[in-house]
Design an enzyme around this catalytic site. Structure first.
Site, short mmCIF file in Angstrom:
data_model
loop_
_atom_site.label_atom_id
_atom_site.label_comp_id
_atom_site.label_asym_id
_atom_site.label_seq_id
_atom_site.Cartn_x
_atom_site.Cartn_y
_atom_site.Cartn_z
N GLY A 42 39.09 35.79 35.92
CA GLY A 42 37.83 35.67 35.19
C GLY A 42 38.06 35.75 33.68
O GLY A 42 37.48 34.99 32.90
N ARG A 46 43.39 37.56 30.37
CA ARG A 46 44.23 37.75 31.57
C ARG A 46 45.06 36.49 31.82
O ARG A 46 46.23 36.55 32.18
CB ARG A 46 43.33 37.95 32.77
CG ARG A 46 43.23 39.26 33.52
CD ARG A 46 44.45 39.80 34.12
NE ARG A 46 44.68 41.16 33.66
CZ ARG A 46 44.29 42.25 34.28
NH1 ARG A 46 43.63 42.16 35.40
NH2 ARG A 46 44.59 43.43 33.80
N ARG A 65 35.83 27.23 23.72
CA ARG A 65 35.10 28.50 23.96
C ARG A 65 36.04 29.68 24.21
O ARG A 65 35.66 30.65 24.89
CB ARG A 65 34.15 28.36 25.16
CG ARG A 65 32.95 27.52 24.82
CD ARG A 65 32.03 27.33 25.99
NE ARG A 65 30.96 26.46 25.56
CZ ARG A 65 29.71 26.84 25.37
NH1 ARG A 65 29.35 28.07 25.60
NH2 ARG A 65 28.81 25.98 24.97
N ARG A 109 41.69 32.32 43.12
CA ARG A 109 41.06 33.28 42.20
C ARG A 109 41.78 34.60 42.32
O ARG A 109 42.13 35.05 43.42
CB ARG A 109 39.58 33.43 42.56
CG ARG A 109 38.90 34.61 41.92
CD ARG A 109 37.40 34.58 42.02
NE ARG A 109 36.81 35.90 42.07
CZ ARG A 109 36.78 36.76 41.06
NH1 ARG A 109 37.33 36.45 39.89
NH2 ARG A 109 36.22 37.94 41.18
N GLY A 111 40.94 38.37 41.11
CA GLY A 111 39.86 39.11 40.46
C GLY A 111 39.76 40.54 40.93
O GLY A 111 40.63 41.04 41.65
N THR A 112 38.70 41.18 40.48
CA THR A 112 38.43 42.56 40.90
C THR A 112 37.10 42.60 41.65
O THR A 112 36.30 41.67 41.54
CB THR A 112 38.35 43.51 39.69
OG1 THR A 112 37.35 43.03 38.80
CG2 THR A 112 39.67 43.62 38.97
N GLU A 203 32.00 35.63 42.06
CA GLU A 203 32.43 34.23 41.90
C GLU A 203 32.85 33.48 43.17
O GLU A 203 32.76 32.25 43.23
CB GLU A 203 33.63 34.16 40.91
CG GLU A 203 33.34 34.52 39.48
CD GLU A 203 33.39 36.02 39.21
OE1 GLU A 203 33.89 36.77 40.09
OE2 GLU A 203 32.92 36.47 38.16
N ASP A 226 36.55 49.46 41.61
CA ASP A 226 35.55 50.53 41.59
C ASP A 226 34.92 50.64 42.97
O ASP A 226 35.08 49.74 43.80
CB ASP A 226 34.48 50.27 40.52
CG ASP A 226 33.78 48.93 40.73
OD1 ASP A 226 34.42 47.89 40.48
OD2 ASP A 226 32.62 48.92 41.16
#
Ligand code: HPA
Length: 256
Positions: A42, A46, A65, A109, A111-112, A203, A226
Site C-alpha cells: 500500500g 515500502r 503522485r 499484494r 499488506g497488513t 484492498e 493489530d
C-alpha cells in the site's frame, strides 16, 4: 481571436497536462518497463524500500503522485513493485492500469491487517483465500448482486509451500476488505468473525475482482499488525521481522 480551449473530454485533459505520451493515467511507465509479476504494497515508501533491499538493478518507473513503482530482478527474474495507496478506490486505479495497460499477469499484494480471531496473533502471516467486503465498489459493478472475490489457487499453493518449507504455518482463509478504517460500530467485526473471516484490511476484494475481470492471477499476503479483539499493536521491531518473513514468501511466490 483564438477560441478558448474547453477541457471537456478526458483526452483534452490529458493533452493539456502533458500526459499524451503515457500509456496510462496514473502510471508513467513506458511499454515494457513493468514486469509481468508485480508486488503491491500500500505504502509507496515500502515499494522504494523493497526495491532497494530485495531487488537487483531496480529502476524507478513511476513518480506520479509520489506513488512509486520500480522494476528490478530477484534471483535473475524480472519483478516490479508498485505502491497502491490505501483502500479500494486507490488500489482499483493502479491495478486496473497495471492489468489493462501494462499486461501485468501476476499481482501479489503485501499488506497488513487487523486480527478478528483469538487464534490469530500479532505478526502472524495470512494467505487471503477470498475477500468479503462492505465496499460500494462491487455493489456498483454488479448492481447489487454478490460476487465472491477469490485468490489464484496456484499462487495460494506456491505461497503456502514456500512458507511451510521455511517452517512457518500461515493462516489461510477469508479476509474482510472494508471501506472504513474508523468504523461507527466498534463491534462490527464480530459479524465477519462469526462467519469465519480471519482479519480486516482494505484492498484485497478489489484486487481479486480485477484479476478475475482481466483473466490474471492475484494473491494477498498479510501480516497481522493489530488486533481488533485485544487492541494490541505491533512494535516497529516486530513489524520489521514479520515484514521480512512475508517478503521472502512473496518473492519466492513471485518467481515460482
Ligand atoms: N482495519 C483495517 N485495515 C487494517 C487494519 C485494521 O484494523 N489493520 C491494518 N490494516
Amino acid at each position: 481571436m483564438r477560441k478558448p480551449r474547453l477541457l471537456t473530454s478526458r483526452l483534452h485533459f490529458f493533452e493539456a497536462n502533458n500526459y499524451s505520451n503515457s500509456m496510462s493515467v496514473h502510471i508513467a511507465a513506458k511499454p515494457g518497463e513493468i514486469a509481468e509479476t508485480i508486488l503491491l504494497p500500500g505504502d509507496p515508501l515500502r515499494a522504494k524500500f523493497i526495491a532497494e533491499t530485495f531487488l537487483e538493478n531496480a529502476r524507478r518507473y513511476n513518480e506520479v503522485r509520489s506513488m512509486f513503482g520500480y522494476t528490478g530482478t530477484y534471483k535473475g527474474k524480472p519483478v516490479s513493485v508498485q505502491g497502491t495507496g490505501m483502500g479500494i478506490p486507490s488500489i482499483s486505479i493502479y491495478v486496473n492500469e497495471l492489468f489493462r495497460d501494462y499486461g501485468v499477469k501476476r499481482a501479489i499484494r503485501i499488506g497488513t491487517a487487523g486480527s478478528i480471531r483469538e487464534s490469530l496473533k500479532i505478526r502472524d502471516l495470512v494467505i487471503a483465500l477470498s475477500a468479503c467486503t462492505d465496499s460500494g465498489a462491487n455493489n456498483i459493478r454488479f448492481g447489487g448482486r454478490n460476487y465472491a472475490p477469490t485468490a489464484s489457487f496456484s499462487l495460494v499453493k506456491q505461497a503456502w509451500d514456500s512458507a511451510v518449507s521455511r517452517g512457518w504455518k500461515p493462516a489461510v482463509g477469508p479476509v474482510v476488505s472494508s471501506d472504513m478504517f474508523y468504523t461507527e460500530d466498534p463491534e462490527e467485526w464480530k459479524l465477519w468473525a462469526n462467519f469465519g473471516c480471519l482479519c480486516v484490511e482494505m484492498e484485497t476484494a478489489e484486487l481479486y475482482t480485477l484479476a478475475a475481470k482481466y483473466g490474471r492471477e492475484a494473491l494477498s499476503l498479510l501480516t497481522i499488525s493489530d488486533s481488533l479483539i485485544s487492541h494490541e499493536i505491533t512494535s516497529a521491531e516486530e513489524r520489521q521481522t514479520a515484514f521480512t518473513r512475508m517478503m521472502e514468501v512473496a518473492l519466492e511466490t513471485a518467481i515460482s
